[in-house]
Design a protein around this motif. Structure first.
Motif, PDB file in Angstrom:
ATOM      1  N   VAL A 391       0.858  -1.186   0.000  1.00 14.89           N
ATOM      2  CA  VAL A 391       0.000   0.000   0.000  1.00 14.89           C
ATOM      3  C   VAL A 391       0.896   1.238   0.000  1.00 14.89           C
ATOM      4  O   VAL A 391       1.798   1.368   0.834  1.00 14.89           O
ATOM      5  N   LEU A 392       0.638   2.137  -0.947  1.00 12.92           N
ATOM      6  CA  LEU A 392       1.408   3.385  -1.012  1.00 12.92           C
ATOM      7  C   LEU A 392       0.934   4.324   0.084  1.00 12.92           C
ATOM      8  O   LEU A 392      -0.269   4.616   0.184  1.00 12.92           O
ATOM      9  N   GLU A 393       1.841   4.791   0.895  1.00 14.98           N
ATOM     10  CA  GLU A 393       1.469   5.695   1.987  1.00 14.98           C
ATOM     11  C   GLU A 393       0.988   7.036   1.463  1.00 14.98           C
ATOM     12  O   GLU A 393       0.064   7.634   2.003  1.00 14.98           O
ATOM     13  N   ASP A 394       1.614   7.526   0.403  1.00 17.83           N
ATOM     14  CA  ASP A 394       1.274   8.825  -0.158  1.00 17.83           C
ATOM     15  C   ASP A 394       0.266   8.643  -1.285  1.00 17.83           C
ATOM     16  O   ASP A 394       0.627   8.379  -2.427  1.00 17.83           O
ATOM     17  N   TRP A 395      -1.009   8.804  -0.976  1.00 22.70           N
ATOM     18  CA  TRP A 395      -2.046   8.647  -1.989  1.00 22.70           C
ATOM     19  C   TRP A 395      -1.928   9.716  -3.075  1.00 22.70           C
ATOM     20  O   TRP A 395      -2.300   9.472  -4.229  1.00 22.70           O
ATOM     21  N   ASP A 396      -1.448  10.875  -2.725  1.00 25.30           N
ATOM     22  CA  ASP A 396      -1.330  11.945  -3.721  1.00 25.30           C
ATOM     23  C   ASP A 396      -0.287  11.631  -4.779  1.00 25.30           C
ATOM     24  O   ASP A 396      -0.288  12.238  -5.852  1.00 25.30           O
ATOM     25  N   ALA A 397       0.622  10.692  -4.474  1.00 27.02           N
ATOM     26  CA  ALA A 397       1.669  10.338  -5.434  1.00 27.02           C
ATOM     27  C   ALA A 397       1.201   9.298  -6.449  1.00 27.02           C
ATOM     28  O   ALA A 397       1.958   8.945  -7.373  1.00 27.02           O
ATOM     29  N   ILE A 398      -0.030   8.829  -6.315  1.00 25.31           N
ATOM     30  CA  ILE A 398      -0.509   7.781  -7.223  1.00 25.31           C
ATOM     31  C   ILE A 398      -0.638   8.298  -8.646  1.00 25.31           C
ATOM     32  O   ILE A 398      -0.298   7.618  -9.616  1.00 25.31           O
TER      33      ILE A 398
END
Length: 526
Positions: A391-398
């Motif tokens: 799971v990517l911690e930084d959702w904005d980086a998706i």
């Protein structure tokens, strides 16, 4: 002495090839309920037929071999259906699933490996057919010249009337069983069609849900999220820890969660039947009832929310081809794979990870001018369960999904993993852990007091994962920042719901078809 030895060898050869023929003709019993006999009436009848007149029908052997090969194919398909869908073969239903079965093989294994698997299947059937043909030919060659051949046939036919568990007629029983299934399924289909035609006029119109007006309602189906994740010791440790973390994360975000169970009409596949059972308020348990309901034009939750003032949309990342069913369901907008702007890599059957799907949905949600009713089909927990992403911690980086590029070609090939059932089960638990983690992360970030989020499984995974005769219940989580929106689920109308992220494991779930009527009673009045 030499003559006696020759006769003995001939009799042994005859016995050997009869046993081969008998074993082959017992194979259809594998696709039938009950115990398997040890002697096949068909083998006795064929032996009698060969004794009576082996040279009168020169093409009979080829015809019998073709018929037997078709029966062997039915048995093989029955085994595959039982292992994937948790039920036996029903020819009335299975014909329409051939395209879906090939698409699943092609996507998971690739066209070359899928083609090789199909070639292996054809080769196996050809080998079995050849062995059947050889057994007939060898028995024909061993037929003794005797005027008592008709008496042998009479004795053979007399044995067919012996009704004991030791002697059976698997071939005829399989044909009769499939004929009975065809009749029963056709009658059930006709009864369901009649039921839809006789709907009361009050059910022919949408039912608005005013208590959910001006609130976003998110219905997220989590692939293969069944109750076995909590009842089976092989999975409950991993999934139980995730549910504890989910509880803490939602509580920290000020959200209330209740969890229960619903019974799905299917297992292992055909997710769309579970989806429509929830949306329609009818028990949609096979493809025929699915198509019949869609053609009826009767309303669903989609129409109910239209009538409540919601925009309606479907987010379907696994839909890669035309989807006319979506138009029949009357969604306002449909976002299939090509509409979600995903620029990252696929992961075998999974066209895009759940985290991207939730991320993209939130972007669409923020663009909507009013309240939404959205159905999402989350697919990261779909077989073959490899690879399982972090799971990517930084959702904005998706972004557009290129953040997942680093996992392109990650994990071993499915064909390698699936040689070891225990490792497959481990991957299944990890995939459920992932899909719950990202769903919980989305809820903690984006669900507030004016949102009702419903997360539920579409069906239990295949019997390879659950074992035979497992419950068909799925887990349901209801989440909101407004406790009043969760409270109706604790009223007892849907049994087994309680506060928290764990369902009541002692109480069986209500059928999915009761979900829409429950929403009508709970939210359809001021």
């Amino acid at each position: 002495m030499t003559t006696g030895s020759g006769v003995t060898r001939a009799r042994l050869r005859t016995l050997f090839w009869f046993l081969i023929l008998n074993t082959l003709l017992l194979v259809p019993a594998l696709a039938l309920p009950g115990s398997m006999p040890w002697l096949s009436v068909e083998a006795l009848a064929l032996w009698g037929l060969l004794c009576l007149g082996p040279r009168r029908w020169p093409g009979l052997g080829n015809v019998l071999t073709l018929v037997y090969s078709l029966l062997a194919l039915l048995v093989l398909v029955d085994v595959l259906v039982r292992q994937s869908l948790g039920r036996g073969l029903n020819l009335y239903l299975e014909v329409g699933l051939l395209d879906a079965a090939w698409n699943l093989l092609d996507t998971n294994l690739g066209p070359v490996t899928a083609g090789l698997a199909l070639a292996l299947l054809i080769g196996l059937l050809a080998a079995v057919g050849r062995l059947f043909s050889m057994s007939l030919e060898r028995l024909r060659q061993q037929v003794p010249e005797s005027p008592l051949k008709p008496l042998l046939l009479a004795a053979t036919l007399a044995l067919t009337g012996v009704a004991t568990p030791l002697i059976g007629s698997p071939t005829l029983a399989l044909i009769a069983h499939q004929a009975e299934l065809v009749t029963e399924t056709h009658q059930a289909f006709a009864a369901f069609s009649e039921q839809l035609r006789d709907q009361p006029t009050t059910e022919e119109a949408p039912t608005p849900l005013p208590m959910l007006a001006n609130r976003d309602v998110i219905l997220g189906f989590l692939e293969s999220y069944g109750v076995s994740t909590l009842t089976d010791s092989r999975y409950r440790s991993v999934v139980g820890q995730r549910l504890e973390a989910m509880s803490r994360e939602l509580a920290a975000a000020g959200l209330t969660v209740a969890t229960g169970r619903l019974q799905s009409p299917i297992q292992g596949g055909q997710s769309w039947l579970g989806h429509l059972s929830v949306l329609s308020g009818h028990w949609i348990h096979n493809q025929l009832t699915y198509e019949t309901f869609l053609s009826s034009g009767l309303p669903t939750l989609i129409d109910d929310f239209h009538g409540t003032g919601h925009q309606t949309l479907a987010v379907m990342p696994a839909i890669t081809q035309a989807w006319p069913e979506g138009r029949l369901l009357r969604y306002g907008q449909i976002y299939a794979h090509d509409d979600l702007d995903y620029q990252g890599p696929p992961f075998n059957w999974v066209t895009m990870p759940d985290q991207y799907t939730w991320h993209r949905f939130q972007q669409l949600r923020e663009q909507a001018p009013g309240p939404l009713f959205a159905e999402l089909a989350l697919i990261s927990s779909h077989a073959p369960w490899v690879p399982v992403l972090p799971v990517l911690e930084d959702w904005d980086a998706i972004g557009n999904g290129r953040a997942f590029e680093r996992w392109r070609d990650a994990g071993e090939p499915p064909v390698s993993l699936w040689r070891d059932p225990d490792r497959v089960r481990t991957q299944y638990a990890r995939a459920i852990d992932y899909t719950l983690a990202v769903a919980s992360g989305f809820a903690a970030r984006n669900v507030g007091q004016k949102t009702l989020m419903i997360l539920l499984g579409d069906h239990q995974p295949a019997p390879l994962i659950t074992g035979d005769n497992a419950s068909r219940d799925v887990v349901v989580h209801v989440i909101s920042g407004d406790p009043a929106l969760v409270q109706p689920f604790l009223s007892g109308e849907l049994p087994g719901f309680r506060l928290g992220t764990r369902p009541d494991l002692k109480t069986a779930g209500a059928p999915m078809s009761r979900f829409r009527p429950f929403l009508h009673r709970s939210f359809g009045r001021h």
